[in-house]
Motif scaffolding. Sequence first.
Motif, PDB file in Angstrom:
ATOM      1  N   ASN B 307       0.252  -1.006  -0.043  1.00 23.66           N
ATOM      2  CA  ASN B 307      -0.411   0.351   0.305  1.00 23.66           C
ATOM      3  C   ASN B 307       1.236   1.680   0.110  1.00 23.66           C
ATOM      4  O   ASN B 307       0.233   2.736  -0.465  1.00 23.66           O
ATOM      5  CB  ASN B 307      -0.822   0.085   1.121  1.00 23.66           C
ATOM      6  CG  ASN B 307      -2.400  -1.141   1.019  1.00 23.66           C
ATOM      7  OD1 ASN B 307      -1.967  -1.693  -0.258  1.00 23.66           O
ATOM      8  ND2 ASN B 307      -2.346  -1.202   2.823  1.00 23.66           N
ATOM      9  N   ALA B 308       1.905   1.307   0.815  1.00 22.94           N
ATOM     10  CA  ALA B 308       3.201   2.100   0.642  1.00 22.94           C
ATOM     11  C   ALA B 308       3.438   2.260  -0.571  1.00 22.94           C
ATOM     12  O   ALA B 308       3.396   4.045  -1.477  1.00 22.94           O
ATOM     13  CB  ALA B 308       3.881   2.644   1.926  1.00 22.94           C
ATOM     14  N   LEU B 314       2.251   6.372  -6.606  1.00 22.12           N
ATOM     15  CA  LEU B 314       1.075   6.225  -8.176  1.00 22.12           C
ATOM     16  C   LEU B 314       0.416   7.376  -7.089  1.00 22.12           C
ATOM     17  O   LEU B 314      -0.875   7.268  -8.334  1.00 22.12           O
ATOM     18  CB  LEU B 314       0.166   4.736  -8.374  1.00 22.12           C
ATOM     19  CG  LEU B 314       1.233   3.387  -8.952  1.00 22.12           C
ATOM     20  CD1 LEU B 314       0.571   2.834  -8.319  1.00 22.12           C
ATOM     21  CD2 LEU B 314       1.841   4.720  -9.937  1.00 22.12           C
ATOM     22  N   GLY B 315       0.127   8.109  -5.820  1.00 22.38           N
ATOM     23  CA  GLY B 315      -0.326   9.066  -5.517  1.00 22.38           C
ATOM     24  C   GLY B 315      -1.662   8.508  -5.296  1.00 22.38           C
ATOM     25  O   GLY B 315      -3.059   9.121  -5.420  1.00 22.38           O
ATOM     26  N   VAL B 316      -2.063   6.968  -5.198  1.00 22.76           N
ATOM     27  CA  VAL B 316      -3.631   6.824  -4.762  1.00 22.76           C
ATOM     28  C   VAL B 316      -3.288   6.830  -2.895  1.00 22.76           C
ATOM     29  O   VAL B 316      -3.021   7.048  -2.286  1.00 22.76           O
ATOM     30  CB  VAL B 316      -3.828   5.512  -4.875  1.00 22.76           C
ATOM     31  CG1 VAL B 316      -4.468   4.581  -4.053  1.00 22.76           C
ATOM     32  CG2 VAL B 316      -3.499   4.639  -5.764  1.00 22.76           C
ATOM     33  N   LEU B 320      -7.927   6.743   0.971  1.00 23.88           N
ATOM     34  CA  LEU B 320      -8.714   5.757  -0.482  1.00 23.88           C
ATOM     35  C   LEU B 320      -8.815   4.111   0.139  1.00 23.88           C
ATOM     36  O   LEU B 320      -9.852   3.299   0.375  1.00 23.88           O
ATOM     37  CB  LEU B 320      -8.381   6.071  -1.208  1.00 23.88           C
ATOM     38  CG  LEU B 320      -9.350   5.178  -2.303  1.00 23.88           C
ATOM     39  CD1 LEU B 320     -10.875   5.980  -1.963  1.00 23.88           C
ATOM     40  CD2 LEU B 320      -8.750   5.798  -4.126  1.00 23.88           C
ATOM     41  N   ILE B 321      -7.118   4.503   0.549  1.00 28.85           N
ATOM     42  CA  ILE B 321      -7.074   2.704   0.968  1.00 28.85           C
ATOM     43  C   ILE B 321      -7.437   1.906   2.260  1.00 28.85           C
ATOM     44  O   ILE B 321      -8.057   0.981   2.192  1.00 28.85           O
ATOM     45  CB  ILE B 321      -5.287   2.572   0.733  1.00 28.85           C
ATOM     46  CG1 ILE B 321      -4.743   2.325  -0.614  1.00 28.85           C
ATOM     47  CG2 ILE B 321      -4.852   1.323   0.767  1.00 28.85           C
ATOM     48  CD1 ILE B 321      -3.256   2.618  -1.006  1.00 28.85           C
ATOM     49  N   ALA B 322      -7.634   3.212   2.789  1.00 24.93           N
ATOM     50  CA  ALA B 322      -7.994   2.375   4.635  1.00 24.93           C
ATOM     51  C   ALA B 322      -9.573   2.436   4.202  1.00 24.93           C
ATOM     52  O   ALA B 322     -10.006   1.326   5.225  1.00 24.93           O
ATOM     53  CB  ALA B 322      -7.671   3.299   5.713  1.00 24.93           C
ATOM     54  N   GLU B 323     -10.086   2.842   3.836  1.00 31.31           N
ATOM     55  CA  GLU B 323     -11.604   3.104   3.343  1.00 31.31           C
ATOM     56  C   GLU B 323     -12.229   2.606   2.498  1.00 31.31           C
ATOM     57  O   GLU B 323     -12.734   1.676   2.930  1.00 31.31           O
ATOM     58  CB  GLU B 323     -12.598   4.408   2.849  1.00 31.31           C
ATOM     59  CG  GLU B 323     -13.278   4.696   3.598  1.00 31.31           C
ATOM     60  CD  GLU B 323     -14.007   5.654   2.564  1.00 31.31           C
ATOM     61  OE1 GLU B 323     -15.136   5.566   2.250  1.00 31.31           O
ATOM     62  OE2 GLU B 323     -13.349   6.896   1.971  1.00 31.31           O
ATOM     63  N   GLU B 330     -12.660   1.323  -6.352  1.00 28.83           N
ATOM     64  CA  GLU B 330     -11.403   3.239  -6.727  1.00 28.83           C
ATOM     65  C   GLU B 330      -9.881   2.940  -6.575  1.00 28.83           C
ATOM     66  O   GLU B 330      -9.522   3.482  -7.217  1.00 28.83           O
ATOM     67  CB  GLU B 330     -12.165   3.794  -5.122  1.00 28.83           C
ATOM     68  CG  GLU B 330     -13.674   4.012  -5.069  1.00 28.83           C
ATOM     69  CD  GLU B 330     -14.546   3.061  -4.997  1.00 28.83           C
ATOM     70  OE1 GLU B 330     -13.596   1.630  -5.026  1.00 28.83           O
ATOM     71  OE2 GLU B 330     -15.922   3.071  -4.335  1.00 28.83           O
ATOM     72  N   VAL B 331      -9.723   1.791  -5.835  1.00 29.29           N
ATOM     73  CA  VAL B 331      -7.680   1.725  -6.020  1.00 29.29           C
ATOM     74  C   VAL B 331      -7.151   1.800  -7.492  1.00 29.29           C
ATOM     75  O   VAL B 331      -6.910   2.214  -7.679  1.00 29.29           O
ATOM     76  CB  VAL B 331      -7.881   0.715  -4.974  1.00 29.29           C
ATOM     77  CG1 VAL B 331      -6.370   0.695  -4.776  1.00 29.29           C
ATOM     78  CG2 VAL B 331      -7.572   1.458  -3.905  1.00 29.29           C
ATOM     79  N   ALA B 332      -8.068   0.109  -7.603  1.00 30.84           N
ATOM     80  CA  ALA B 332      -7.793   0.090  -9.539  1.00 30.84           C
ATOM     81  C   ALA B 332      -7.728   1.798 -10.250  1.00 30.84           C
ATOM     82  O   ALA B 332      -6.939   1.774 -10.853  1.00 30.84           O
ATOM     83  CB  ALA B 332      -8.863  -0.511  -9.899  1.00 30.84           C
ATOM     84  N   GLU B 333      -9.071   2.312 -10.305  1.00 32.68           N
ATOM     85  CA  GLU B 333      -9.085   3.516 -10.935  1.00 32.68           C
ATOM     86  C   GLU B 333      -7.362   4.581 -10.431  1.00 32.68           C
ATOM     87  O   GLU B 333      -7.171   4.719 -11.466  1.00 32.68           O
ATOM     88  CB  GLU B 333     -10.008   3.928 -10.610  1.00 32.68           C
ATOM     89  CG  GLU B 333     -10.577   5.061 -11.689  1.00 32.68           C
ATOM     90  CD  GLU B 333     -11.998   5.782 -11.356  1.00 32.68           C
ATOM     91  OE1 GLU B 333     -13.033   5.449 -11.049  1.00 32.68           O
ATOM     92  OE2 GLU B 333     -12.137   7.231 -11.507  1.00 32.68           O
TER      93      GLU B 333
END
Lengths: 413, 413
Positions: B307-308, B314-316, B320-323, B330-333
Amino acid sequence: MRAAIIAIGSELLTPHRTDTNSLWLTERLNDLGIHVALKVAVPDDRESLCSTLKSLLSRFPLIISTGGLGPTEDDLTRESFAEALGLSLRFVPEIHEIITRRFEARQLPMSVNNRKQAMVLEGARWLRNSAGTAPGMYLDRSGITLVMLPGPPHEMRGIFIESVEPVLRSRSGGSRIYRRLLRATGLPESALDDQIAPIYAAYPEIETTILASVTGHEIHLATVAAESETADERLGELSRRIADRLGSNLFTTSGERLEAVLMGMLVQRGATVSAAESCTGGLVSKRLTDLAGSSTYFRGGVVAYDNAAKARLLGVPGALIAERGAVSSEVAEQMARGVRAKFESTFGMGITGIAGPGGGTEDKPVGLVYVSVADERDAVTRRLSLPGDRQHVRAWSAQIALDMLRRRLLSAS
Amino acid sequence: MRAAIIAIGSELLTPHRTDTNSLWLTERLNDLGIHVALKVAVPDDRESLCSTLKSLLSRFPLIISTGGLGPTEDDLTRESFAEALGLSLRFVPEIHEIITRRFEARQLPMSVNNRKQAMVLEGARWLRNSAGTAPGMYLDRSGITLVMLPGPPHEMRGIFIESVEPVLRSRSGGSRIYRRLLRATGLPESALDDQIAPIYAAYPEIETTILASVTGHEIHLATVAAESETADERLGELSRRIADRLGSNLFTTSGERLEAVLMGMLVQRGATVSAAESCTGGLVSKRLTDLAGSSTYFRGGVVAYDNAAKARLLGVPGALIAERGAVSSEVAEQMARGVRAKFESTFGMGITGIAGPGGGTEDKPVGLVYVSVADERDAVTRRLSLPGDRQHVRAWSAQIALDMLRRRLLSAS
């Protein structure tokens, strides 16, 4: 005992498909001390099936067929073998019952053709198929054993393990084949053989086979023995002597792939790795993530195909690329250092090169590849001149990169 | 004409190696209108070789063998076939001369064993081997043609193309097999067959074979014809009708791989692509760079396994990852958008999922994968539930990602 395998199916006589069931069967038969002395692929054609079986009957005490037991008109193994043997087929209500229940359970309509799957050779035992509709058959007759198995691999394997292996084992007198698989990398196959041939020649009872492979040359050891103790002792002794001779070129005496060996070493040290790839285009990352659990030691990778990406994502100075070229020892090292910093991993790997067929120059020909592995202290970089086509250059570059990481871990321990 | 192929070599009867020469030979023979009706693999053993050849002589007008023509004691094809046919072997000084010169040119010592490679079956023509020491042999006798070729693939192919094909072609009366290869993806094999079976059934003179594959199901069309015009017309008509029926699921009627089709579309539009991969671990980048020239449209990739890395490279957004979780639409996008921005490419691809075998939960089981393709305006994201093991999930995820890019390019044109 000597066996022949008949692989049945018209698709096996096209340019697109080859029989692979026999490889699995050969391994299982070898384990029982049975030697496969002939393999034949035959189309779904009555005359071919009949004459092939006839030609083998006088030559082999054990004949195993796969395929042609389905419900369609193409599937002619039963009828053809019955004709070749001069035997009739009998209808077995119990099989028909099982097939009917199978269709009912799936709420599928049963074709009238499935009735023929309940036909069994006169005098044969039928073998339950828990994964499909076609039962197998086992016939002992005039000193010859004929085993008929269906073609789909999981059905063939299921019936063999459940119903054929136990019978053949009881007949084999307890002898079986014991095996070891060693793998080595970092030297050509011929050099490998030169080094170990004088060693394995002293073990004539062990069959040693070397298979060259870009992911690590395989050294197969196999011996027939009545007791596991004797076999283990001899195989262990030969393995140790080969391991001593090959030193760090040998990466396993227990068959694991290089990725698995790396996993073990990285996990044991609590180390992590990341990869910056140019010419290998993601192949190193792909191999490192082939195994489940790779997230514990693989942090991530960057495929930096163009120079801007090398600068932006990996911090390789544009001036360095301009001066030394993207394919250079210096850039490989900076890629390794850069990706290591980006992913905060213990090790970083950098690979840059010319996979071809285009892009080569006199100074930097196709096949020139630099591979670098960096840790917090320093980077080790190798210059490779690889022969062969694009696939070959890419595959060898990835292999050597992974092997350099292994050697780095070895020397650090 | 019907042919049988004998593959010779003890290694072909082990669990580790299978004959593949016959696949190449079958394709070339089919092109000459010759049908391969039987294939057999035999060890380097005099009795086996002799009885196998004898059993085929009465059944096939053309028999082709590969292997067993080397200089070592293991190589017994010459002697065994001579015995089976009741023929003697004669020494041909010209062959010996050629072999001697070959060794001299390489400054290698010639073994006395090489002398046996100059022995030719009585009445046979010998066939020059420009890639090795073992010449081939061609024997016409009592209406049967026997062709003996060496085992190393490049030697076998060279002799066949140079000396065997021309003779067989002159005998085949001009008829040959014409082929087309179509490829489709995006539907199961059974659905593909259901859709096109009514179409190809109307072309009984064309043999249609469907082979399922994760990189695109193959639809092989083959027909025997005396003239290319007739064949081309019928094959073209069937291809067009299949193409109409399958619509965008068909990606080629001329055999290219999906990567090559994508290359053509991207280059034509002057578009570029980059990929952010999690569960596929670099496989998408690897496939996109399999072809030479990929640097013109592939900008690069990031393998963001943790995740880091997804956040940093990639600026995700971490929130958003946590939620939503790392495996989410959403993360794929955001991965697709992020990698696109990072590499300044026309398209960005994002893949995140659970390849297994571990890591699944009730909500997010193994096989759940999100794939997203973004351009400057918007992102299209798909949720996949893929069956099978880790390799299967990874291979299908990569295939569907590449296919989504193709469909995006199609709809944009």
